[in-house]
Design a protein around this motif. Structure first.
Motif, mmCIF file in Angstrom:
data_model
loop_
_atom_site.group_PDB
_atom_site.id
_atom_site.type_symbol
_atom_site.label_atom_id
_atom_site.label_comp_id
_atom_site.label_asym_id
_atom_site.label_seq_id
_atom_site.Cartn_x
_atom_site.Cartn_y
_atom_site.Cartn_z
ATOM 1 N N GLN A 45 154.850 -5.613 -107.191
ATOM 2 C CA GLN A 45 155.352 -6.725 -106.369
ATOM 3 C C GLN A 45 156.889 -6.744 -106.401
ATOM 4 O OE1 GLN A 45 154.337 -10.395 -104.240
ATOM 5 N NE2 GLN A 45 153.180 -8.638 -104.767
ATOM 6 N N GLN A 60 159.714 -6.342 -103.428
ATOM 7 C CA GLN A 60 160.858 -7.245 -103.151
ATOM 8 C C GLN A 60 162.146 -6.428 -103.049
ATOM 9 O OE1 GLN A 60 160.443 -10.597 -102.914
ATOM 10 N NE2 GLN A 60 158.499 -11.007 -103.924
ATOM 11 N N GLY A 86 162.930 -4.735 -99.831
ATOM 12 C CA GLY A 86 163.301 -5.593 -98.704
ATOM 13 C C GLY A 86 162.084 -6.223 -98.057
ATOM 14 N N ASN A 87 160.902 -5.782 -98.398
ATOM 15 C CA ASN A 87 159.680 -6.427 -97.919
ATOM 16 C C ASN A 87 158.621 -6.229 -98.989
ATOM 17 O OD1 ASN A 87 159.244 -3.752 -97.715
ATOM 18 N ND2 ASN A 87 158.399 -3.797 -95.681
ATOM 19 N N GLU A 91 153.365 -2.937 -98.656
ATOM 20 C CA GLU A 91 152.179 -2.875 -97.803
ATOM 21 C C GLU A 91 151.138 -1.954 -98.427
ATOM 22 O OE1 GLU A 91 151.379 -4.574 -95.060
ATOM 23 O OE2 GLU A 91 153.188 -5.708 -95.491
ATOM 24 N N GLU A 141 152.032 -12.825 -105.055
ATOM 25 C CA GLU A 141 152.092 -13.701 -106.225
ATOM 26 C C GLU A 141 152.724 -15.045 -105.863
ATOM 27 O OE1 GLU A 141 154.114 -11.554 -109.339
ATOM 28 O OE2 GLU A 141 152.473 -10.104 -109.430
ATOM 29 N N TYR A 142 152.206 -16.110 -106.464
ATOM 30 C CA TYR A 142 152.779 -17.444 -106.249
ATOM 31 C C TYR A 142 152.826 -18.194 -107.571
ATOM 32 C CZ TYR A 142 152.305 -16.150 -101.447
ATOM 33 O OH TYR A 142 152.447 -15.460 -100.268
ATOM 34 N N SER A 143 153.969 -18.854 -107.858
ATOM 35 C CA SER A 143 154.097 -19.629 -109.092
ATOM 36 C C SER A 143 153.156 -20.819 -109.017
ATOM 37 C CB SER A 143 155.524 -20.163 -109.240
ATOM 38 O OG SER A 143 156.445 -19.116 -109.104
ATOM 39 N N LEU A 157 153.189 -23.946 -103.846
ATOM 40 C CA LEU A 157 154.190 -24.345 -102.862
ATOM 41 C C LEU A 157 154.644 -23.068 -102.172
ATOM 42 C CD1 LEU A 157 155.587 -27.008 -102.108
ATOM 43 C CD2 LEU A 157 157.535 -26.240 -103.440
ATOM 44 N N GLN A 167 156.787 -17.049 -94.458
ATOM 45 C CA GLN A 167 157.797 -16.039 -94.146
ATOM 46 C C GLN A 167 157.592 -15.516 -92.737
ATOM 47 O OE1 GLN A 167 160.222 -15.433 -96.164
ATOM 48 N NE2 GLN A 167 159.452 -16.312 -98.078
ATOM 49 N N ARG A 227 158.295 -11.996 -90.386
ATOM 50 C CA ARG A 227 158.713 -10.600 -90.419
ATOM 51 C C ARG A 227 159.789 -10.366 -89.367
ATOM 52 N NH1 ARG A 227 153.000 -7.536 -91.235
ATOM 53 N NH2 ARG A 227 152.898 -7.979 -93.424
ATOM 54 N N LEU A 285 152.200 -11.711 -94.103
ATOM 55 C CA LEU A 285 150.765 -11.482 -94.257
ATOM 56 C C LEU A 285 150.096 -12.608 -95.055
ATOM 57 C CD1 LEU A 285 148.383 -9.454 -94.022
ATOM 58 C CD2 LEU A 285 149.205 -8.446 -96.156
ATOM 59 N N ALA A 286 150.538 -12.819 -96.298
ATOM 60 C CA ALA A 286 149.867 -13.789 -97.163
ATOM 61 C C ALA A 286 150.300 -15.218 -96.846
ATOM 62 C CB ALA A 286 150.154 -13.480 -98.621
ATOM 63 N N GLY A 345 151.379 -16.365 -94.052
ATOM 64 C CA GLY A 345 150.802 -16.725 -92.755
ATOM 65 C C GLY A 345 149.339 -17.124 -92.917
ATOM 66 N N THR A 354 161.302 -22.835 -102.954
ATOM 67 C CA THR A 354 159.952 -22.919 -103.507
ATOM 68 C C THR A 354 159.949 -22.658 -105.017
ATOM 69 O OG1 THR A 354 159.635 -20.621 -102.851
ATOM 70 C CG2 THR A 354 158.747 -22.308 -101.363
ATOM 71 N N TYR A 402 162.196 -14.193 -107.459
ATOM 72 C CA TYR A 402 161.545 -13.301 -106.500
ATOM 73 C C TYR A 402 162.286 -13.274 -105.177
ATOM 74 C CZ TYR A 402 159.602 -17.948 -105.528
ATOM 75 O OH TYR A 402 159.452 -19.286 -105.298
#
Ligand SMILES: Cc1cc2nc3c(=O)[nH]c(=O)nc-3n(C[C@H](O)[C@H](O)[C@H](O)COP(=O)(O)OP(=O)(O)OC[C@H]3O[C@@H](n4cnc5c(N)ncnc54)[C@H](O)[C@@H]3O)c2cc1C
Ligand SMILES: Cc1cc2nc3c(=O)[nH]c(=O)nc-3n(C[C@H](O)[C@H](O)[C@H](O)COP(=O)(O)O)c2cc1C
Length: 533
Positions: free
Chosen positions: A214, A218, A221-222, A225, A338-340, A353, A357, A359, A366-367, A369, A407, A533
């Motif tokens: 992950q 980052q 830059g993205n 995938e 990943e999300y805190s 939270l 994003q 693109r 992706l996630a 959305g 966030t 992140y």
């Protein structure tokens, strides 16, 4: 590339032809009576020496020109340096895999073993990643010893270097990941800036590998995938509620989500832990793809799962196989995000939270959305909790300074909730966003904690509320004296939010206020930690 190859081929052909001509000339000496058995005379020696010198000079010039050209290309698009040190090959394998991931994200990457790296090379680089193992009793791999002797004993200035370390080790050994930490500490002492806290990999732990992947995403830059190197075993969580927190904001939309685990399967988590989410394509997206390829999505496998359901969590192939079983074989799962975690177990649900994003082509991420727009309230989200000990809390008696933006408040809020129930815990929150009117997430909750003295200090800074743009780092700078006092009183600092911008700027302020040694002491004792992140 092909031009360079053909020039090289031409050069080789020319050299072979020249050698053939010289060989033919020399052969004449062996024919008839012309063989010359005596030692060459002085002019011949001089001629031969001169020819040798010219040849050596030519080789040097070609080498020097190539080096200069490579450096010129580097300064236009500086590559990322990926350095490995390995005793039994695992770090090397991970370095090769990481390089491939970064290259596929469009980055120029230069891979080097640690023994091929020196101070001037590090000083020239802008970004470097180190993947290093520990062996023996907390020792570096054998081939890293020259680096320790030559480079780590010197004092290069690495002010322009941003770096990250993946430290391989095994918790059953006393000095867990010792060499990775030694390297991290040396880099910091010489002015290099950590992009994120050292990632400790215990025995090839799959969750840590996914986290590293992950972070690579980052840096590229993205978010990546590519399929995860070690896919997560998700649980089906139910989305209980979702709320758009900042309508009217100039920033991207932020959503609050509340999720419930399957009955009887609540995994333990604590403040600082991470939710890994398996994203899905919107239903309409999959249906359009099925229509385009004239495939029937209602086909079911032995478990009764339809082809359309399988497709929703996989990369949609450009050239799909003809029959459904072959198509299933072809599918590559979508990578996780990943999300805190923003809540504690006592809240009875897991909260997130998210910022949705966009693109480069304007389509939603992706996630984010999927989670913000598509999964219905009441629907299922593939989710797995990952322990993140590096960002766990501190005992209630230890003062805690929480710093974050956007966030990033998610991870900090979990800490606030963890401490809110404990009387006497001293906590200071410093939070930044765009506008107070739209982006002060969890405002009433935070203000109530502050009123009830369960949050000793609440400092906010909003960059778009008129006047000069001011951010978290400026506010921290203005509170330098208070920062010194809190650290003197034993405070731990946790930073959560943007890897670009906020985290390095806050780091610079901490160093300026406490001095390089003061910051180093905090880092070494785990009193300054980041989840960015
Ligand atoms: C440890 C950790 C914790 C995280 N916690 C949170 C959190 O609490 N809340 C949250 O909203 N996100 C968080 N993230 C980021 C999150 O994992 C995703 O990267 C983000 O949601 C984008 O994924 P996506 O699939 O929607 O977008 P993708 O389809 O991957 O990409 C969409 C676009 O968004 C851009 N993008 C991707 N990630 C970011 C980013 N972090 N910042 C700015 N632009 C980006 C890309 O450049 C791309 O153009 C966290 C990341 C890590 C590593
Ligand atoms: C002989 C030996 C000694 C080790 N000593 C340590 C140690 O002191 N600390 C640690 O964290 N890991 C230790 N490890 C674990 C390794 O760091 C871990 O297995 C790592 O994945 C190896 O990576 P490599 O193949 O790139 O060397 C040791 C492993 C071996 C085989």
């Amino acid at each position: 590339m092909s031009r360079r190859l053909s020039r090289a081929t031409l050069g080789n052909v020319a050299v072979i032809l020249a050698l053939l001509v010289i060989g033919a000339l020399l052969l004449r000496l062996h024919l008839g009576d012309t063989v010359w058995w005596t030692a060459p005379r002085q002019p011949a020696w001089l001629l031969a020496s001169a020819a040798l010198l010219v040849y050596a000079g030519l080789c040097l010039a070609v080498w020097w020109r190539g080096r200069r050209r490579a450096e010129a290309v580097d300064s236009a698009h500086p590559p990322l340096l990926l350095v490995w040190a390995s005793q039994t090959g695992f770090a090397l394998a991970l370095a090769e895999r990481s390089a491939q991931t970064l290259r596929e994200a469009g980055l120029a990457v230069r891979v080097r073993s640690l023994h091929q790296v020196d101070g001037p090379l590090l000083a020239r680089m802008q970004r470097a990643l180190f993947i290093v193992s520990t062996t023996g009793e907390g020792d570096p791999p054998d081939h890293a010893l020259p680096f320790l002797r030559r480079v780590m004993s010197a004092a290069p200035s690495l002010q322009h270097l941003q770096y990250g370390v993946l430290a391989l080790g095994d918790r059953s050994y006393g000095n867990f990941c010792a060499f990775g930490h030694q390297l991290d500490s040396w880099l910091r002492q010489h002015g290099a800036h950590a992009l994120f806290d050292t990632v400790e990999l215990d025995n090839a732990d799959p969750a840590t590998l996914r986290h590293w992947q992950q972070l690579l995403g980052q840096l590229g830059g993205n978010a990546s995938e590519q399929p995860d190197w070690s896919p997560a075993q998700y649980q089906p969580w139910r989305l209980l509620a979702r709320e758009h927190l900042n309508p009217g904001s100039v920033g991207g939309p932020v959503y609050w989500l509340r999720l419930q685990p399957p009955p009887g399967e609540t995994p333990p988590w604590q403040a600082g832990d991470i939710a890994e989410v398996g994203p899905r394509h919107p239903v309409a997206h999959v249906e359009a793809w099925l229509l385009r390829h004239d495939i029937n999505g209602s086909w079911q496998d032995d478990d009764g799962i339809t082809l359309a359901q399988h497709l929703s969590s996989a990369h949609l192939p450009d050239v799909p196989a003809d029959d459904p079983p072959a198509l299933l074989q072809q599918l590559q799962p979508l990578p996780h995000r990943e999300y805190s975690i923003a809540s504690v177990m006592a809240d009875g649900a897991l909260e997130l939270l998210l910022r949705r994003q966009r693109r480069a082509d304007g389509t939603p991420g992706l996630a984010s959305g999927w989670l913000c727009d598509h999964v219905a309230v009441g629907g299922i989200v593939d989710l797995r909790v990952r322990r993140n000990p590096n960002f766990h809390g501190v005992p209630p008696g230890t003062p805690l300074l929480l710093i974050g933006n956007g966030t990033g408040i998610a991870g900090l809020r979990a800490h606030l909730r963890e401490r809110a129930s404990t009387a006497g815990a001293r906590t200071w929150l410093l939070f930044g966003e765009r506008t107070q009117q739209h982006d002060f997430h969890f405002r009433s909750e935070l203000e109530q904690l502050h009123r009830e003295a369960r949050l000793e200090r609440l400092d906010t800074v909003f960059s778009r509320d008129g006047g000069e743009h001011r951010y978290v780092q400026h506010r921290l700078q203005a509170e330098a004296e208070r920062l010194r006092h809190w650290v003197h009183d034993g405070a731990t600092i946790l930073v959560c939010g943007s890897l670009q911008g906020m985290a390095p700027a806050v780091d610079a302020v901490i160093e300026q206020v406490l001095g390089a040694q003061g910051k180093e002491a905090l880092l070494l004792t785990g009193r300054y930690r980041r989840d960015v992140y």
